[in-house]
Design a protein around this motif. Structure first.
Motif, PDB file in Angstrom:
ATOM      1  N   PRO A 117      25.587  24.726 -32.844  1.00  0.00           N
ATOM      2  CA  PRO A 117      24.452  23.806 -32.723  1.00  0.00           C
ATOM      3  C   PRO A 117      24.901  22.471 -32.127  1.00  0.00           C
ATOM      4  O   PRO A 117      25.970  21.955 -32.471  1.00  0.00           O
ATOM      5  CB  PRO A 117      23.972  23.629 -34.167  1.00  0.00           C
ATOM      6  CG  PRO A 117      24.533  24.796 -34.917  1.00  0.00           C
ATOM      7  CD  PRO A 117      25.827  25.129 -34.240  1.00  0.00           C
ATOM      8  N   CYS A 118      24.089  21.916 -31.249  1.00  0.00           N
ATOM      9  CA  CYS A 118      24.454  20.682 -30.556  1.00  0.00           C
ATOM     10  C   CYS A 118      23.622  19.511 -31.070  1.00  0.00           C
ATOM     11  O   CYS A 118      22.476  19.681 -31.484  1.00  0.00           O
ATOM     12  CB  CYS A 118      24.249  20.846 -29.048  1.00  0.00           C
ATOM     13  SG  CYS A 118      25.320  22.102 -28.324  1.00  0.00           S
ATOM     14  N   ASP A 119      24.235  18.326 -31.033  1.00  0.00           N
ATOM     15  CA  ASP A 119      23.529  17.131 -31.485  1.00  0.00           C
ATOM     16  C   ASP A 119      23.574  15.996 -30.473  1.00  0.00           C
ATOM     17  O   ASP A 119      22.945  14.966 -30.663  1.00  0.00           O
ATOM     18  CB  ASP A 119      24.113  16.641 -32.816  1.00  0.00           C
ATOM     19  CG  ASP A 119      25.570  16.238 -32.709  1.00  0.00           C
ATOM     20  OD1 ASP A 119      26.258  16.701 -31.773  1.00  0.00           O
ATOM     21  OD2 ASP A 119      26.041  15.469 -33.561  1.00  0.00           O
ATOM     22  N   ALA A 120      24.333  16.172 -29.409  1.00  0.00           N
ATOM     23  CA  ALA A 120      24.514  15.106 -28.414  1.00  0.00           C
ATOM     24  C   ALA A 120      24.281  15.676 -27.023  1.00  0.00           C
ATOM     25  O   ALA A 120      24.196  16.891 -26.831  1.00  0.00           O
ATOM     26  CB  ALA A 120      25.909  14.507 -28.529  1.00  0.00           C
ATOM     27  N   ALA A 121      24.180  14.774 -26.054  1.00  0.00           N
ATOM     28  CA  ALA A 121      23.917  15.203 -24.686  1.00  0.00           C
ATOM     29  C   ALA A 121      24.705  14.341 -23.716  1.00  0.00           C
ATOM     30  O   ALA A 121      24.954  13.158 -23.961  1.00  0.00           O
ATOM     31  CB  ALA A 121      22.429  15.113 -24.376  1.00  0.00           C
ATOM     32  N   CYS A 122      25.075  14.959 -22.602  1.00  0.00           N
ATOM     33  CA  CYS A 122      25.763  14.256 -21.514  1.00  0.00           C
ATOM     34  C   CYS A 122      25.002  14.504 -20.222  1.00  0.00           C
ATOM     35  O   CYS A 122      24.635  15.647 -19.913  1.00  0.00           O
ATOM     36  CB  CYS A 122      27.196  14.749 -21.375  1.00  0.00           C
ATOM     37  SG  CYS A 122      28.142  13.931 -20.058  1.00  0.00           S
ATOM     38  N   ALA A 123      24.737  13.446 -19.485  1.00  0.00           N
ATOM     39  CA  ALA A 123      24.084  13.579 -18.179  1.00  0.00           C
ATOM     40  C   ALA A 123      25.125  13.950 -17.132  1.00  0.00           C
ATOM     41  O   ALA A 123      26.167  13.302 -17.022  1.00  0.00           O
ATOM     42  CB  ALA A 123      23.399  12.278 -17.798  1.00  0.00           C
ATOM     43  N   LEU A 124      24.848  14.996 -16.400  1.00  0.00           N
ATOM     44  CA  LEU A 124      25.773  15.425 -15.355  1.00  0.00           C
ATOM     45  C   LEU A 124      25.504  14.751 -14.024  1.00  0.00           C
ATOM     46  O   LEU A 124      26.429  14.457 -13.270  1.00  0.00           O
ATOM     47  CB  LEU A 124      25.677  16.938 -15.158  1.00  0.00           C
ATOM     48  CG  LEU A 124      26.086  17.820 -16.317  1.00  0.00           C
ATOM     49  CD1 LEU A 124      26.063  19.275 -15.877  1.00  0.00           C
ATOM     50  CD2 LEU A 124      27.471  17.448 -16.818  1.00  0.00           C
ATOM     51  N   GLU A 125      24.241  14.537 -13.711  1.00  0.00           N
ATOM     52  CA  GLU A 125      23.950  13.908 -12.423  1.00  0.00           C
ATOM     53  C   GLU A 125      22.524  13.408 -12.360  1.00  0.00           C
ATOM     54  O   GLU A 125      21.637  13.869 -13.087  1.00  0.00           O
ATOM     55  CB  GLU A 125      24.207  14.870 -11.271  1.00  0.00           C
ATOM     56  CG  GLU A 125      23.177  15.975 -11.127  1.00  0.00           C
ATOM     57  CD  GLU A 125      23.343  16.747  -9.817  1.00  0.00           C
ATOM     58  OE1 GLU A 125      24.354  16.587  -9.132  1.00  0.00           O
ATOM     59  OE2 GLU A 125      22.414  17.527  -9.484  1.00  0.00           O
ATOM     60  N   ILE A 126      22.358  12.447 -11.489  1.00  0.00           N
ATOM     61  CA  ILE A 126      21.042  12.035 -11.012  1.00  0.00           C
ATOM     62  C   ILE A 126      21.116  12.110  -9.494  1.00  0.00           C
ATOM     63  O   ILE A 126      22.032  11.553  -8.888  1.00  0.00           O
ATOM     64  CB  ILE A 126      20.689  10.611 -11.461  1.00  0.00           C
ATOM     65  CG1 ILE A 126      20.552  10.540 -12.983  1.00  0.00           C
ATOM     66  CG2 ILE A 126      19.402  10.142 -10.790  1.00  0.00           C
ATOM     67  CD1 ILE A 126      20.336   9.125 -13.493  1.00  0.00           C
ATOM     68  N   ALA A 127      20.191  12.828  -8.903  1.00  0.00           N
ATOM     69  CA  ALA A 127      20.171  12.968  -7.448  1.00  0.00           C
ATOM     70  C   ALA A 127      18.791  12.590  -6.929  1.00  0.00           C
ATOM     71  O   ALA A 127      17.775  13.094  -7.420  1.00  0.00           O
ATOM     72  CB  ALA A 127      20.522  14.396  -7.033  1.00  0.00           C
ATOM     73  N   VAL A 128      18.771  11.697  -5.965  1.00  0.00           N
ATOM     74  CA  VAL A 128      17.526  11.260  -5.327  1.00  0.00           C
ATOM     75  C   VAL A 128      17.561  11.719  -3.870  1.00  0.00           C
ATOM     76  O   VAL A 128      18.583  11.571  -3.192  1.00  0.00           O
ATOM     77  CB  VAL A 128      17.380   9.725  -5.402  1.00  0.00           C
ATOM     78  CG1 VAL A 128      16.149   9.261  -4.644  1.00  0.00           C
ATOM     79  CG2 VAL A 128      17.322   9.268  -6.860  1.00  0.00           C
ATOM     80  N   HIS A 129      16.464  12.282  -3.415  1.00  0.00           N
ATOM     81  CA  HIS A 129      16.421  12.710  -2.015  1.00  0.00           C
ATOM     82  C   HIS A 129      16.760  11.523  -1.115  1.00  0.00           C
ATOM     83  O   HIS A 129      16.229  10.412  -1.312  1.00  0.00           O
ATOM     84  CB  HIS A 129      15.025  13.233  -1.663  1.00  0.00           C
ATOM     85  CG  HIS A 129      14.999  14.028  -0.401  1.00  0.00           C
ATOM     86  ND1 HIS A 129      15.134  13.444   0.852  1.00  0.00           N
ATOM     87  CD2 HIS A 129      14.872  15.363  -0.184  1.00  0.00           C
ATOM     88  CE1 HIS A 129      15.081  14.378   1.771  1.00  0.00           C
ATOM     89  NE2 HIS A 129      14.927  15.554   1.182  1.00  0.00           N
ATOM     90  N   PRO A 130      17.677  11.707  -0.152  1.00  0.00           N
ATOM     91  CA  PRO A 130      18.078  10.573   0.695  1.00  0.00           C
ATOM     92  C   PRO A 130      16.914   9.841   1.349  1.00  0.00           C
ATOM     93  O   PRO A 130      16.982   8.620   1.555  1.00  0.00           O
ATOM     94  CB  PRO A 130      18.992  11.230   1.738  1.00  0.00           C
ATOM     95  CG  PRO A 130      19.553  12.431   1.043  1.00  0.00           C
ATOM     96  CD  PRO A 130      18.450  12.929   0.153  1.00  0.00           C
ATOM     97  N   SER A 131      15.842  10.546   1.637  1.00  0.00           N
ATOM     98  CA  SER A 131      14.698   9.884   2.274  1.00  0.00           C
ATOM     99  C   SER A 131      13.914   9.005   1.307  1.00  0.00           C
ATOM    100  O   SER A 131      13.054   8.232   1.721  1.00  0.00           O
ATOM    101  CB  SER A 131      13.753  10.931   2.869  1.00  0.00           C
ATOM    102  OG  SER A 131      13.133  11.702   1.851  1.00  0.00           O
ATOM    103  N   ARG A 132      14.219   9.108   0.001  1.00  0.00           N
ATOM    104  CA  ARG A 132      13.518   8.311  -1.013  1.00  0.00           C
ATOM    105  C   ARG A 132      14.445   7.302  -1.673  1.00  0.00           C
ATOM    106  O   ARG A 132      14.096   6.712  -2.695  1.00  0.00           O
ATOM    107  CB  ARG A 132      12.917   9.222  -2.096  1.00  0.00           C
ATOM    108  CG  ARG A 132      11.989  10.311  -1.587  1.00  0.00           C
ATOM    109  CD  ARG A 132      10.802   9.753  -0.837  1.00  0.00           C
ATOM    110  NE  ARG A 132       9.747  10.752  -0.661  1.00  0.00           N
ATOM    111  CZ  ARG A 132       9.732  11.678   0.279  1.00  0.00           C
ATOM    112  NH1 ARG A 132      10.753  11.776   1.138  1.00  0.00           N
ATOM    113  NH2 ARG A 132       8.716  12.520   0.385  1.00  0.00           N
TER     114      ARG A 132
END
Length: 244
Positions: free
Chosen positions: A97-112
């Motif tokens: 069972p998990c209790d924590a989280a890690c963000a792996l990435e945020i990606a925004v389209h280059p045109s935005r």
């Protein structure tokens, strides 16, 4: 700007993952073997409620990917991106069972780019983590502008602040403005070790001498051994914790 999880809109999975990285993203980061454990479509198959998309006219223009892990019996933070990936894979295989989280990435389209979508995605990631019943969200932040100063230690770079007390680096500043708190440097966050011919293909550089080599897009020098036919890149990141 609407945001959804892929649990809510599984029909958007392909379009969300098709959002490209910026054209100047370093190709050598594909050589991080730990990332193969949890990158790609296996994440959305297992944790669709933790993959978020920002929509414009109903189409994904930015994504955020979060994975869960258990903090029980472990250090307060993973050593970096790679260890977070390993912890997640271990816990998934063991059914922990998990209790924590890690963000792996945020990606925004280059045109935005430059339209504040990163902050929108951060908010959606926090909401997804909260809805999943997880109690914390940490992010191994990769400040891309650090690549202009690869010889500067990350601790020194991350400590720079403006007159208003906010981080001098724009990407760290985005996280802090979104409610994040800088908690330290992940000195050994991601590692890429590969034969020299692969490094040459990734970078177009000769890799014909021993020692540190400055590679475009790298946040620290790449260490080369011609005799042993390999080069090793150890990337530092900055740990940021977000309230959920």
């Amino acid at each position: 700007m609407d945001t959804v999880t892929l649990a809510e809109r599984p029909d958007l999975a392909s379009a969300t993952y098709d959002i490209p990285y910026p054209p100047d993203s370093p190709a050598f980061m594909r050589g991080d073997l730990a990332s193969l454990l949890i990158r790609g479509r296996r994440v959305v198959r297992r944790w669709p409620h933790l993959v978020v998309a920002a929509l414009e006219d109903g189409r994904p223009v930015a994504r955020g990917i979060v994975v869960p892990y258990s903090s029980a019996g472990r250090e307060p933070l993973p050593s970096g991106w790679d260890e977070a990936a390993v912890w997640t894979a271990e816990d998934a295989l063991d059914g922990v069972p998990c209790d924590a989280a890690c963000a792996l990435e945020i990606a925004v389209h280059p045109s935005r780019a430059g339209r504040g979508l990163s902050s929108v995605v951060l908010g959606a990631m926090r909401a997804a983590v909260r809805a999943a019943g997880l109690t914390s969200l940490v992010v191994p932040v990769r400040p891309p502008d650090k690549a202009a100063e690869p010889a500067v230690p990350m601790a020194e770079y991350a400590a720079r602040v403006r007159a208003d007390g906010l981080p001098a680096d724009w990407w760290l500043r985005t996280h802090v403005r979104a409610g994040g708190r800088v908690e330290g440097v992940a000195a050994c966050s991601s590692t890429v070790c590969a034969p020299l011919d692969r490094w040459r293909a990734w970078t177009g550089l000769p890799f014909d001498r021993d020692g540190p080599v400055l590679v475009p897009g790298a946040l620290a020098p790449v260490h080369v051994s011609v005799a042993h036919d390999h080069a090793v890149y150890v990337e530092p990141n900055v740990w940021v914790r977000h309230r959920v």
